[in-house]
Design a protein around this motif. Structure first.
Motif, PDB file in Angstrom:
ATOM      1  N   ASP A   1       0.100   3.917  -2.899  1.00 13.68           N
ATOM      2  CA  ASP A   1      -0.358   5.251  -2.494  1.00 13.68           C
ATOM      3  C   ASP A   1       0.527   6.346  -3.084  1.00 13.68           C
ATOM      4  OD1 ASP A   1      -2.394   4.099  -1.060  1.00 13.68           O
ATOM      5  OD2 ASP A   1      -1.439   4.349   0.904  1.00 13.68           O
ATOM      6  N   GLU A   2       1.811   6.061  -3.201  1.00 14.29           N
ATOM      7  CA  GLU A   2       2.714   7.074  -3.754  1.00 14.29           C
ATOM      8  C   GLU A   2       2.606   7.194  -5.265  1.00 14.29           C
ATOM      9  OE1 GLU A   2       7.373   8.302  -4.410  1.00 14.29           O
ATOM     10  OE2 GLU A   2       6.912   6.371  -3.478  1.00 14.29           O
TER      11      GLU A   2
ATOM     12  N   LYS B   1      -6.858   2.591 -10.675  1.00 15.24           N
ATOM     13  CA  LYS B   1      -5.732   3.470 -10.362  1.00 15.24           C
ATOM     14  C   LYS B   1      -4.674   3.521 -11.461  1.00 15.24           C
ATOM     15  CE  LYS B   1      -6.285   2.990  -5.360  1.00 15.24           C
ATOM     16  NZ  LYS B   1      -5.703   2.526  -4.070  1.00 15.24           N
TER      17      LYS B   1
ATOM     18  N   LYS C   1       0.818  -1.207   0.000  1.00 17.25           N
ATOM     19  CA  LYS C   1       0.000   0.000   0.000  1.00 17.25           C
ATOM     20  C   LYS C   1       0.855   1.261   0.000  1.00 17.25           C
ATOM     21  CE  LYS C   1      -4.222  -1.827   2.150  1.00 17.25           C
ATOM     22  NZ  LYS C   1      -5.144  -1.736   3.322  1.00 17.25           N
ATOM     23  N   ARG C   2       1.990   1.200   0.669  1.00 14.98           N
ATOM     24  CA  ARG C   2       2.895   2.350   0.686  1.00 14.98           C
ATOM     25  C   ARG C   2       3.341   2.713  -0.742  1.00 14.98           C
ATOM     26  NH1 ARG C   2       6.192   0.677   4.263  1.00 14.98           N
ATOM     27  NH2 ARG C   2       5.742   2.053   6.015  1.00 14.98           N
TER      28      ARG C   2
ATOM     29  N   TYR D   1      -6.915  -3.327  -4.207  1.00 19.12           N
ATOM     30  CA  TYR D   1      -6.386  -2.021  -3.825  1.00 19.12           C
ATOM     31  C   TYR D   1      -5.963  -1.203  -5.051  1.00 19.12           C
ATOM     32  CZ  TYR D   1      -4.301   1.359  -0.628  1.00 19.12           C
ATOM     33  OH  TYR D   1      -4.034   2.497   0.084  1.00 19.12           O
ATOM     34  N   CYS D   2      -5.713  -1.881  -6.153  1.00 18.25           N
ATOM     35  CA  CYS D   2      -5.257  -1.199  -7.372  1.00 18.25           C
ATOM     36  C   CYS D   2      -6.387  -0.809  -8.321  1.00 18.25           C
ATOM     37  CB  CYS D   2      -4.278  -2.088  -8.135  1.00 18.25           C
ATOM     38  SG  CYS D   2      -2.668  -2.261  -7.360  1.00 18.25           S
TER      39      CYS D   2
ATOM     40  N   GLU E   1       0.170   6.189  -7.411  1.00 22.36           N
ATOM     41  CA  GLU E   1      -1.131   6.432  -8.028  1.00 22.36           C
ATOM     42  C   GLU E   1      -1.189   7.863  -8.573  1.00 22.36           C
ATOM     43  OE1 GLU E   1      -5.915   6.656  -6.952  1.00 22.36           O
ATOM     44  OE2 GLU E   1      -4.462   6.157  -5.380  1.00 22.36           O
TER      45      GLU E   1
END
Length: 386
Positions: free
Chosen positions: A159-160, A192, A155-156, A188-189, A162
């Motif tokens: 999040d950056e 994106k 996720k780190r 999660y993707c 995206e």
């Protein structure tokens, strides 16, 4: 470890052959005109990209003459991919492709790499003869290199990048579907990235995993298959079973046709070209039913990455301008020829992708490659890929 006979020559990465099912049904010339018309409407939103005029001028000249000297030329692969996109994403896609193809050639970079390659796991159930996994000092449980990427680090990264990176690939040293969190990664993707891709050897696929893949935001699913012949396939993909491959391909096809017949996901079968026994026509005859694309890629020999004699390759490696690898333990690496992380200085916990890409460390690597000093960097000085 199985050795492959490697010729001492520079190896270029990329497709060797490609079959695209249905490309003949696309009126390519008119489709490119449609793309050009649409992106002109979107140009005002992307005035900060300095190469838009180059993209537009190139599209205006499609189909290209043999002597065309445009840095960026749209090809059948990209036309097919764009045929699966919403029109609103045409310009976004072309900017990504320009960065992916032209930036590495011209040695240009901006804030983020064109592609981030994420390794869900370094574990694999195969020991393919052209792969790092056949090196026991890497793939054994005691080696210290085996493990799974955790959700926090994943996720780190996402999040950056995206909104800053379009191409994200789940692949590297292991079989991605072996990570039990892969379904969460895919979810999660969603929505994106324009070019979200996964590579798999197919062997672990079951109904649950297939549904996870087909219901996700993936643009491309790549099945890694090197031969249409059982003996050749099993010799290359050590520990594989050809019957299992065919069974899982059939299951994937049945589920896709029954529950996801309108899916825009591109299915590509891709093999590593090792010998003259591997024929693209045989691959098409055997696997066309299951895939939209069938291709071979050139093999980049990794054997003895760290023990080969220093070579005389002076051409810069394009990976330093194309992608960053995020490995299961969080380490960030410039390439996967260096599969034991000798070049890695940072973890995703220590530095952002943006800061790494623009760091003195990365620029020093680029400078050495650009100025004929590749021979001073280990193990770049033993690699023949450019």
């Amino acid at each position: 470890m199985t050795k492959i006979n490697i010729k001492k020559k520079v190896h270029h990465k990329g497709f060797n052959n490609m079959f695209i099912k249905g490309i003949e049904n696309i009126d390519k010339k008119n489709f490119v005109k449609k793309i050009l018309k649409k992106i002109k409407q979107q140009t005002n939103e992307n005035l900060n990209f300095p190469y838009l005029s180059e993209i537009e001028n190139s599209l205006k000249k499609y189909p290209y003459e043999n002597d065309s000297n445009f840095k960026f030329q749209i090809n059948d692969y990209e036309i097919f991919e764009m045929s699966r996109l919403e029109e609103k994403n045409f310009l976004r896609y072309l900017i990504y492709r320009y960065k992916y193809k032209v930036f590495p050639k011209e040695k240009i970079y901006d804030d983020f790499p064109p592609c981030v390659q994420i390794e869900p796991t370094s574990k694999c159930n195969f020991r393919c003869i052209m792969c790092y996994q056949s090196d026991d000092t890497f793939s054994s449980k005691k080696s210290g290199y085996m493990g799974d990427l955790n959700l926090e680090n994943f996720k780190r990264v996402i999040d950056e990048i995206e909104g800053n990176v379009e191409s994200v690939t789940f692949a590297s040293r292991g079989e991605p579907t072996l990570n039990k969190n892969l379904s969460d990664f895919l979810k999660y993707c969603e929505n994106k990235f324009l070019a979200l891709k996964i590579n798999t050897n197919v062997s672990t696929l079951n109904e649950s995993k297939i549904n996870d893949l087909l219901s996700s935001g993936l643009q491309t699913i790549v099945f890694s298959i090197d031969s249409a012949d059982k003996d050749t396939y099993e010799k290359i993909r050590v520990k594989s079973k050809y019957e299992r491959l065919l069974k899982n391909l059939e299951l994937f096809y049945e589920i896709k046709e029954k529950n996801y017949s309108d899916s825009k996901i591109i299915v590509r079968i891709s093999g590593v070209l090792i010998s003259t026994d591997q024929k693209i026509d045989n691959m098409i005859a055997q696997y066309e039913k299951f895939a939209d694309m069938i291709s071979f890629t050139n093999m980049i020999p990794w054997q003895s990455s760290y023990d080969n004699p220093i070579n005389e390759v002076k051409d810069p490696c394009t990976e330093l301008w194309r992608r960053v690898f995020v490995w299961q333990d969080g380490l960030l690496n410039p390439c996967d020829y260096d599969y034991k992380s000798k070049l890695s200085k940072y973890s995703i916990k220590d530095i952002t992708i943006k800061d790494l890409w623009n760091s003195d460390y990365y620029n020093n690597l680029r400078d050495h490659h650009l100025n004929g000093k590749r021979s001073k960097i280990y193990p770049c000085n033993r690699c023949i890929a450019v």
